[in-house]
Write a protein that holds these residues in place. Structure first.
Motif, PDB file in Angstrom:
ATOM      1  N   ASP A 129       0.833  -1.213   0.000  1.00  0.00           N
ATOM      2  CA  ASP A 129       0.000   0.000   0.000  1.00  0.00           C
ATOM      3  C   ASP A 129       0.863   1.258   0.000  1.00  0.00           C
ATOM      4  N   ASP A 130       1.978   1.199   0.687  1.00  0.00           N
ATOM      5  CA  ASP A 130       2.888   2.354   0.720  1.00  0.00           C
ATOM      6  C   ASP A 130       3.473   2.634  -0.663  1.00  0.00           C
ATOM      7  N   GLU A 131       3.704   1.573  -1.448  1.00  0.00           N
ATOM      8  CA  GLU A 131       4.218   1.755  -2.810  1.00  0.00           C
ATOM      9  C   GLU A 131       3.226   2.545  -3.660  1.00  0.00           C
ATOM     10  N   ILE A 132       1.943   2.234  -3.516  1.00  0.00           N
ATOM     11  CA  ILE A 132       0.915   2.972  -4.261  1.00  0.00           C
ATOM     12  C   ILE A 132       0.812   4.399  -3.743  1.00  0.00           C
ATOM     13  N   ASP A 133       0.856   4.570  -2.431  1.00  0.00           N
ATOM     14  CA  ASP A 133       0.771   5.913  -1.858  1.00  0.00           C
ATOM     15  C   ASP A 133       1.923   6.788  -2.335  1.00  0.00           C
ATOM     16  N   LYS A 134       3.085   6.184  -2.522  1.00  0.00           N
ATOM     17  CA  LYS A 134       4.238   6.930  -3.021  1.00  0.00           C
ATOM     18  C   LYS A 134       3.998   7.405  -4.453  1.00  0.00           C
TER      19      LYS A 134
END
Length: 215
Positions: A116-121
């Motif tokens: 999820d953090d990859e998408i948020d980035k």
């Protein structure tokens, strides 16, 4: 407001530069969904393509570091589009991995957060486009047209661009008129090349007959 003025003044198309919106203030493109006139947005990466889709653009032109292409070489311009597709595949892979993890299993919590953090980035610049990004990447094809711009074109060049997914090629007037002995014949030759992009024999005949290219 400028777009609305252009629309009522009879403009055939509206061009929106990233230098006027995205690059300056991290803002969305202007909302073009209520316009009856087609619009083009200059973009550099996947999230800006999604931005253009979200705000109702008809087409995008892709450049890497500014609102113009870095190169007039057809191979480089193909690379611009391929980089967008690679980003899309990264999002697709991320969501597939995320869907395979059971959120009820505590051992998956760290991996889920990492994905999820990859998408948020990716949507850091435009967090409001997160759902749109995921939706667009799940589609078989992008719901927008891709235009190539700035290429110093031969029939082989435009055929290459269409073969790799460009929907149209925009040529500057200087390329067509100032650098060709027979501009009308040159433009007509490129038009024929686009229509016959997958027919090498026809492209050869067109090249022989077109006159001097815009170099």
């Amino acid at each position: 407001m400028e777009a609305q003025i252009m629309e009522i003044s009879g403009a055939d198309i509206i061009e929106e530069s990233t230098q006027l919106t995205v690059n300056d203030d991290n803002e969305l493109f202007i909302d073009k969904r209520g316009l009856s006139v087609p619009s083009i947005c200059w973009t550099k990466n996947l999230i800006e393509v999604v931005n253009a889709i979200h705000t109702g653009a008809t087409a995008v032109i892709i450049g890497k570091d500014s609102d113009v292409n870095d190169s007039d070489n057809a191979v480089d311009i193909v690379g611009n589009l391929e980089s967008i597709r690679e980003e899309r595949e990264e999002v697709r892979s991320n969501r597939a991995k995320r869907a395979a993890l059971n959120p009820a299993d505590p051992s998956n919590a760290g991996k889920i957060k990492e994905l999820d953090d990859e998408i948020d980035k990716k949507v850091k610049k435009f967090p409001e486009l997160k759902d749109e990004l995921i939706k667009v990447c799940a589609m078989k094809e992008f719901p927008i047209l891709f235009f190539a711009h700035g290429v110093k074109a031969t029939p082989a060049d435009v055929a290459l661009l269409v073969h790799h997914g460009y929907d149209a090629i925009i040529l500057g007037s200087s390329d067509v008129f100032s650098r060709n002995a027979n501009p009308l014949k040159y433009a007509s030759s490129l038009h024929k090349a686009i229509a016959n992009y997958n027919k090498p024999a026809v492209l050869m005949d067109i090249s022989d007959d077109m006159g001097r290219a815009a170099y």
